[in-house]
Write an enzyme that holds these catalytic residues in place. Structure first.
Site: not given
Ligand code: SAM
Ligand code: DTB
Ligand code: SF4
Length: 330
Positions: A64, A68, A71, A108, A139, A199, A271
């Site tokens: 990506c 963030c 992530c 989702c 979702c 959501c 949630r």
């Molecule tokens: N790329 C899209 C976005 O950022 O909206 C969708 C996928 S992103 C992984 C969805 C959400 O997962 C993020 O907004 C964040 O709140 C959550 N998330 C991602 N990595 C995480 C982590 N290591 N711990 C907790 N929540 C996480």
């Molecule tokens: C949300 O708030 N949390 C979910 C879903 N919506 C997309 C994602 C959590 C991701 C946790 C880290 C991972 O598994 O990479």
């Molecule tokens: Fe990309 Fe992860 Fe950020 Fe979603 S949360 S935009 S997958 S870097």
């Protein structure tokens, strides 16, 4: 004597005029008072023995362009996650069928994209309509959307779009700099305008203050419509990311976050999203008492682990809770 009596008289009625100071004041309540108030409001709108069950699938993992700091899927950081291409619709639909058989109510689909490319839309639309045809709620979380793309996803059968604000507006640029808070708000508006449910929630444990947490919930509570689903993620620290060494949040502070979310968005599904893998049964139970009524089920979230059905079935049985919409225990 001009106090807004109606407003004070019924704390379970949704409001959109919360001030940041009011939200902060909820966080400062004595713990048992806060949880009691949240439990009362929860009972006004929901059966507190019911839990909504959603299941996640990463349909496009890694690579990506966003940065963030939490992530595993950002190409800016060296993590253990390997990138893969967008899955075929048939593979996704087969996974959704399994999720439904395992008791999930909502499926989702997550993609590690900054935004959706129009060339990918037909494949994503096919996934959505196929999952919807199984009788599941749908979702997706695919990054930023234009209004036209939001309408196309709605037409394909998408019920919910996940797009988190993640933290308060003052802390946002400490976590991600490749997009702005306003970019997130614009996508949420496109989703609402297309007639989909939102959501939207955030993460705790990224080094933010209580004021930042209140700032996130204040944003959510003052949106034109409260998010129908409000996920609170406990950071899963990912080695290799800037937040990989973050200190765990005090469990009681996590409960406070859930309780305040329930109070400011009384009719939303709140949630416990990421992080249940490292939560005790007792902590999760306190969260349910404080108004959480939704979880992710299945052994995987997107790239990290989740407790798995056996553990969750045992927890629900012990607590005498049941999946939302299923028959009451006699
Ligand atoms: N790329 C899209 C976005 O950022 O909206 C969708 C996928 S992103 C992984 C969805 C959400 O997962 C993020 O907004 C964040 O709140 C959550 N998330 C991602 N990595 C995480 C982590 N290591 N711990 C907790 N929540 C996480
Ligand atoms: C949300 O708030 N949390 C979910 C879903 N919506 C997309 C994602 C959590 C991701 C946790 C880290 C991972 O598994 O990479
Ligand atoms: Fe990309 Fe992860 Fe950020 Fe979603 S949360 S935009 S997958 S870097």
């Amino acid at each position: 004597m001009n106090a807004p009596i109606g407003r004070l008289a019924d704390p379970a009625q949704p409001r959109h005029d919360w001030t940041l100071e009011e939200v902060e004041a909820l966080f400062e309540l004595p713990f048992t008072e806060l949880v009691f108030r949240a439990a009362e409001v929860h009972r006004r709108w929901f059966d507190p023995t019911e839990l909504q069950l959603s299941q996640l699938l990463s349909v496009k993992t890694g690579g990506c362009p966003e940065n963030c700091g939490y992530c595993s899927q950002s190409q800016h950081f060296k993590t253990a996650t390997t990138a893969s291409k967008l899955m075929d619709a048939e593979t996704v639909i087969a996974a959704a069928r399994d999720a439904k058989a395992g008791g999930a109510q909502r499926f989702c689909m997550g993609a590690a994209w900054r935004d959706v490319k129009d060339r990918d839309l037909p494949k994503v639309a096919a996934m959505i309509s196929g999952v919807k045809a199984l009788g599941l709620e749908t979702c997706a979380t695919l990054g930023m959307l234009t209004p036209e793309q939001a309408r196309a996803l709605k037409a394909a059968g998408l019920d919910y779009y996940n797009h988190n604000l993640d933290t308060g507006p003052d802390y946002y640029d400490k976590v991600v700099t490749t997009r702005t808070y306003q970019d997130r708000l614009d996508t949420l508006a496109a989703v609402r305008d297309a007639g989909m449910s939102t959501c939207c929630g955030g993460i705790v444990g990224m080094g933010e203050t209580r004021r930042d947490r209140a700032g996130l919930l204040h944003q959510l509570a003052t949106l034109p419509a409260h998010p129908e689903s409000l996920p609170i993620n406990d950071l899963m620290p990912i080695p290799g990311t800037p937040l990989g060494d973050s200190k765990a949040v005090d469990p009681l502070e996590f409960v406070r976050m859930i309780a305040v979310a329930r109070l400011v968005c009384p009719k939303s599904m709140v949630r416990i999203a990421a992080g249940r893998e490292h939560m005790s049964r007792e902590l999760q139970s306190l969260c349910f008492l404080a108004g959480a009524n939704s979880i992710f089920v299945g052994a995987r979230l997107l790239t990290t682990n989740n407790p798995g059905r056996d553990n969750d079935d045992a927890l629900l049985a012990e607590l005498k809770m049941r999946p939302m919409g299923s028959k009451a225990i006699a």
